[in-house]
Scaffold this motif. Structure first.
Motif: not given
Length: 991
Positions: A603-621
């Motif tokens: 739909d669209s591209e990212a808007e938040d910071n890298i720390h949130d992205a890493q937190g999401t990936v960490s939860s997925a892992l």
């Protein structure tokens, strides 16, 4: 009074003590006329005949009025004086009234008016009655009109007064009096003036009686020969009886009592508080009557007038009244589109008040504690006591969120009784619904505690009420973490109540984990609720739900490994792609959690910071690691290409340095777990082969598990849903069913107290027997025979009914060993060869116990027990004698010594009749001949009144043989046997 009674007895003596020869020669009017100087019997033309009849009726009415006047002079206002309370006094009074009815009223009314001859009370008079009626003449006769008016003017005031001998009129001729007044009020043969006068009298009589009195009386006047001009006003009067004060309760009591009388089953005397126990058949009759809208009224007016009485019954604490009202409201109104769909009067009267109290519009606020509790009580009663699952869905489904919020509020504020009641409603709903949609909704609104317009609040009496929610008030709940934890626990508790399939449970888990990892709860669902605001605690809620679901249902969730891989793959792929494209810290700082979600949805591209992205990936892992760490993971159907992408993403993350050092380490560990699983032989397969090992019976197993769980539930609607699920499996002959165990389970349901359940179980047994006739029929025969005397008579009769329906369902499949076993067993039971020593001992113990209790009571009273059935013979009225006679017959059914109960023998003969008529060729000549011999022996030897039911069943056996032979002849089927010679002669002689 004694003189008046003696005079009346002398007047009636010629027709109370006549010989058989006298009875054939002279009519009652002639006999009474010849014995009194005031009446001459010389002329025989029509006028003199009418005059004699007038004089006899006049004499009888005068004597009755004198006796009534004597009662008024001496009565205490409670009971008639003693001379008229004796058997002699009642006999004289009844004879006078019989004379007025049979010689005064019926010869003067039109043909078809009144109670049919075969349904009238047996008269004490002996002789021929006048049979001429108005229907045989060309028009209304003045003499008939004059006599009817005279009778009505004499007896109606007494009847309406409720004093003296009014009770005798009520018991003996009340319905005949209504017929006489109706004749004058509505017959086209009389003048308009007479019609107007007596139409008013007709309404007065109807208004003076209770609905309990009128219902049987008016019903008896409606029969096929009743003329239309009389049927219409009687039907109109009958149809508005429920609208009288307490009319619904009285009509239900009458129908329940009459149904009990028809079935021959004794029941408790109806009363105004609790009423009798009502069978399903009686409930259906009552529902049909109460939902029949009178022709003179619109449905809106009728239902609005009737609803308060039904709601009073629904609110009654008596269990039977709750059940009765729930059935009538549910089946009679809310289950019918014209009367109970949303927007109709039925819905507005019965359902909308519940909705408005639980989820009120702003105009209805506040909802006081008493109103909210009343709505919950009514909803609980409708859900518990109605067997229709569809009604439960319609009532609870739209109120799911308010009920959820109300239950959680009750638990959080220690309103235990409220919480338990709402839990019962929600538990029944999720069991019946058996879908994941309601749990998806609750997961999105787990912390729901009201709307923007209202909120829950403590009630004035220690309960809960609903108040307006003002803007300045905070929507946050105190002790947020405790609230979240508590609601997650309640969510899982409710989820355990619903028997979801693994696929449904996987969808719930996928929804919560996706919402947690991607931050994208179902916007459509929120918009449907009229609330598109994000809850700041939603991430915490989804996280806790995801981990609790995984912890509680790990074995079932991890079996759907592919769904979890499909969830994790886009998160990891998006993160890796963004990281590779960035190339610098500046570009990486533009990555956001929202961007990952939008990449997944294209739909669209990212808007938040890298720390949130890493937190999401960490939860997925963490989630993927937990799943891979389960020893029960079933990944055999996972696409190998999907696994390659996940492994490549894990490899990239593990080799890259991030600000969160734990991210690479977690990725490395997860990669090792994945590689170890991939090294196992034949674990992962290509997409082309992934459907080969799918368990095609998984859905059937889940359905079977759900059915077994529901069938053990205490609520009838849930058991009905379980039986419906089991029936579906039987219908499609599912291989997961163990036929003997399923047959035993269905047979046990025949003992269910809810008639809807055991009647449905009978049908399901028939379906099961169609595929497995020998197994099921043999099992039913064994339970019906009951060689070890473990079952009660009622259970055996129900099993017999199931066996009967099963035989009918089998049709031509009923043959060979199955037919022979059934035939031999039924003949053994019906022919008095069966012995029941244990039953005899039990019966004798009950008799000794009753005799001992009676003796102790008599010793306590120092004589006979008042009202205990020890009245002198002269004090027993005709109705009492009839009741005693019926009770003696019923006792005779069971009092058979060591032999089988008469009722079970009649049941066995009925089953034998069905077997022969279903497939006489399959039953065979030997069984058929033995069945005929057994039936003839019953007809020859079983002579007592208590044996009437078994004699009737024996006749039906012979009739079934005749029908079966005739049907075979029409099909050109050669049986090789039939009625002929001495056999036929014996049958004709006995019959």
């Amino acid at each position: 009074m004694n003189a008046d009674l003696d005079e009346a007895e002398r007047f009636l003596a010629p027709v109370l003590n006549r010989t058989t020869s006298d009875r054939r020669e002279r009519s009652i009017v002639e006999t009474l006329s010849s014995g009194h100087n005031s009446v001459t019997a010389q002329n025989t033309d029509a006028e003199e005949s009418d005059q004699r009849r007038w004089n006899v009726i006049d004499k009888a009415l005068c004597m009755f009025c004198h006796l009534h006047a004597s009662c008024d002079d001496r009565s205490t206002g409670i009971d008639p004086p003693e001379p008229l309370s004796t058997q002699r006094g009642q006999k004289v009074v009844n004879a006078l009234l019989d004379l007025v009815v049979l010689e005064g009223i019926y010869p003067s009314v039109s043909s078809g008016i009144g109670v049919p001859v075969e349904r009238r009370l047996k008269s004490t008079l002996k002789g021929k009655f006048t049979t001429r009626s108005l229907g045989e003449t060309s028009g209304g006769r003045t003499e008939d009109q004059r006599l009817l008016i005279y009778i009505i003017n004499c007896l109606c005031p007494i009847s309406v007064s409720r004093e003296g001998l009014a009770s005798s009129i009520q018991d003996r001729m009340s319905v005949d009096l209504i017929a006489a007044v109706g004749e004058l009020a509505f017959s086209p043969a009389w003048s308009i003036e007479i019609g107007r006068q007596f139409a008013h009298s007709f309404r007065e009589i109807i208004d003076s009686k209770s609905a309990l009195e009128l219902f049987p009386q008016l019903t008896s006047l409606l029969h096929p020969s009743c003329p239309d001009w009389f049927r219409s006003p009687v039907s109109s009067s009958l149809s508005v009886l429920p609208l009288r004060p307490d009319g619904v309760r009285q009509i239900i009591n009458f129908i329940a009592g009459s149904a009990s009388d028809e079935s021959g089953t004794p029941s408790a005397t109806p009363n105004q508080s609790s009423g009798p126990t009502v069978s399903l058949e009686a409930l259906a009759r009552a529902s049909k009557l109460l939902t029949s809208v009178p022709s003179a009224m619109t449905p809106d007016v009728y239902i609005s007038a009737l609803a308060p009485q039904l709601l009073d019954l629904l609110d009654d604490s008596a269990l039977d009244n709750n059940r009765i009202a729930s059935y009538i409201i549910g089946s009679g109104f809310l289950s019918k589109r014209k009367l109970g769909s949303p927007g109709t009067t039925g819905w507005k009267c019965f359902a909308q008040p519940i909705f408005d109290a639980i989820d009120p519009p702003l105009a209805e606020c506040p909802v006081l504690e008493t109103a909210l509790k009343l709505a919950l009580d009514r909803l609980s009663t409708l859900v518990r006591f109605h067997s229709n699952p569809g009604l439960t869905k319609r009532l609870v489904g739209p109120n799911l969120l308010p009920l959820w919020g109300l239950r959680c509020y009750a638990l959080e504020h220690r309103r235990t009784n409220w919480a338990d009641q709402i839990h019962g409603i929600l538990s029944t709903y999720v069991k019946i619904s058996a879908a994941e949609t309601q749990f998806l909704l609750l997961s999105d609104r787990l912390l729901w505690h009201g709307t923007a317009a209202w909120k829950f609040a403590p009630g004035t009496h220690g309960g809960i009420e609903i108040r307006k929610h003002y803007a300045e008030e905070s929507n946050q709940i105190d002790s947020v973490l405790e609230t979240v934890d508590g609601r997650v626990i309640q969510y899982l508790s409710l989820l355990r109540e619903a028997v979801l399939t693994d696929d449904q449970l996987g969808k719930v888990f996928a929804h919560t984990s996706r919402a947690w990892l991607l931050g994208c709860p179902s916007q459509q669902r929120l918009e449907a609720l009229g609330d598109d605001t994000k809850d700041p605690l939603e991430s915490l809620v989804y996280a806790k739900l995801t981990y609790q679901l995984l912890d509680t249902y790990k074995d079932r969730i991890t079996s759907s490994f592919e769904g979890i891989i499909q969830l994790v793959d886009p998160i990891l792929s998006a993160f890796v792609a963004e990281h590779q494209q960035a190339g610098s810290k500046d570009r990486r700082s533009e990555l956001s959690r929202t961007g990952l979600g939008e990449i997944v949805r294209h739909d669209s591209e990212a808007e938040d910071n890298i720390h949130d992205a890493q937190g999401t990936v960490s939860s997925a892992l963490a989630l993927l690691s937990t799943v891979l760490g389960s020893s029960d993971v079933m990944a055999g159907n996972t696409d190998i290409n999907l696994l390659d992408r996940v492994q490549d993403s894990l490899d990239y993350i593990a080799k890259t340095n991030f600000s969160d050092s734990q991210l690479s380490m977690t990725a490395s560990n997860t990669l090792l777990l994945l590689q170890s699983h991939r090294e196992m032989p034949n674990v992962f397969k290509t997409a082309e082969n992934k459907t080969k090992d799918v368990d095609i019976l998984a859905n059937d197993r889940n359905s079977h598990r759900k059915a077994l769980r529901f069938l053990s539930d205490e609520l009838a609607p849930v058991r009905a849903q379980g039986l419906s699920t089991l029936t579906d499996l039987v219908s499609k002959a599912s291989p997961i069913l163990n036929v003997p165990s399923t047959g035993i389970l269905l047979a046990s349901l025949l003992q269910d107290e809810d008639e809807y359940i055991y009647l449905s179980a009978i049908k399901t047994l028939g379906l099961l027997a169609s595929n497995h006739p020998k197994t099921i029929v043999m099992m039913l025969v064994e339970k019906y025979t009951d060689a070890h005397e473990e079952s009660t008579l009622d259970v055996r009769i129900k099993i017999g009914e199931a066996l009967n329906k099963t035989i009918e369902h089998l049709g031509q499949l009923f043959a060979e060993t199955v037919a022979q076993t059934v035939g031999e067993s039924m003949i053994a039971i019906a022919s008095r060869r069966g012995e029941r020593p244990k039953t005899l001992q039990k019966r004798e113990r009950a008799k000794r116990k009753a005799a001992k209790a009676r003796k102790e009571a008599e010793d306590a009273w120092d004589g006979k027990i008042p009202g205990g059935g020890n009245s002198d013979e002269e004090d027993i009225d005709e109705e009492g004698m009839m009741n005693a006679h019926v009770a003696k017959i019923v006792d005779g059914w069971a009092d058979t010594g060591r032999e089988e109960d008469t009722r079970i023998r009649a049941s066995a003969l009925s089953i034998l009749s069905t077997a022969i008529e279903t497939n006489i060729a399959g039953v065979g000549a030997t069984i058929t001949s033995t069945a005929v011999d057994c039936a003839l022996a019953v007809l020859k030897l079983e002579k007592g009144q208590e044996r009437a039911i078994v004699r009737r069943a024996a006749v039906m056996v012979i009739m079934s043989v005749v029908r079966a032979i005739d049907a075979a002849g029409e099909r050109d089927q050669r049986l090789g046997f039939g009625f002929a010679g001495e056999n036929l002669e014996e049958v004709v002689t006995v019959l």
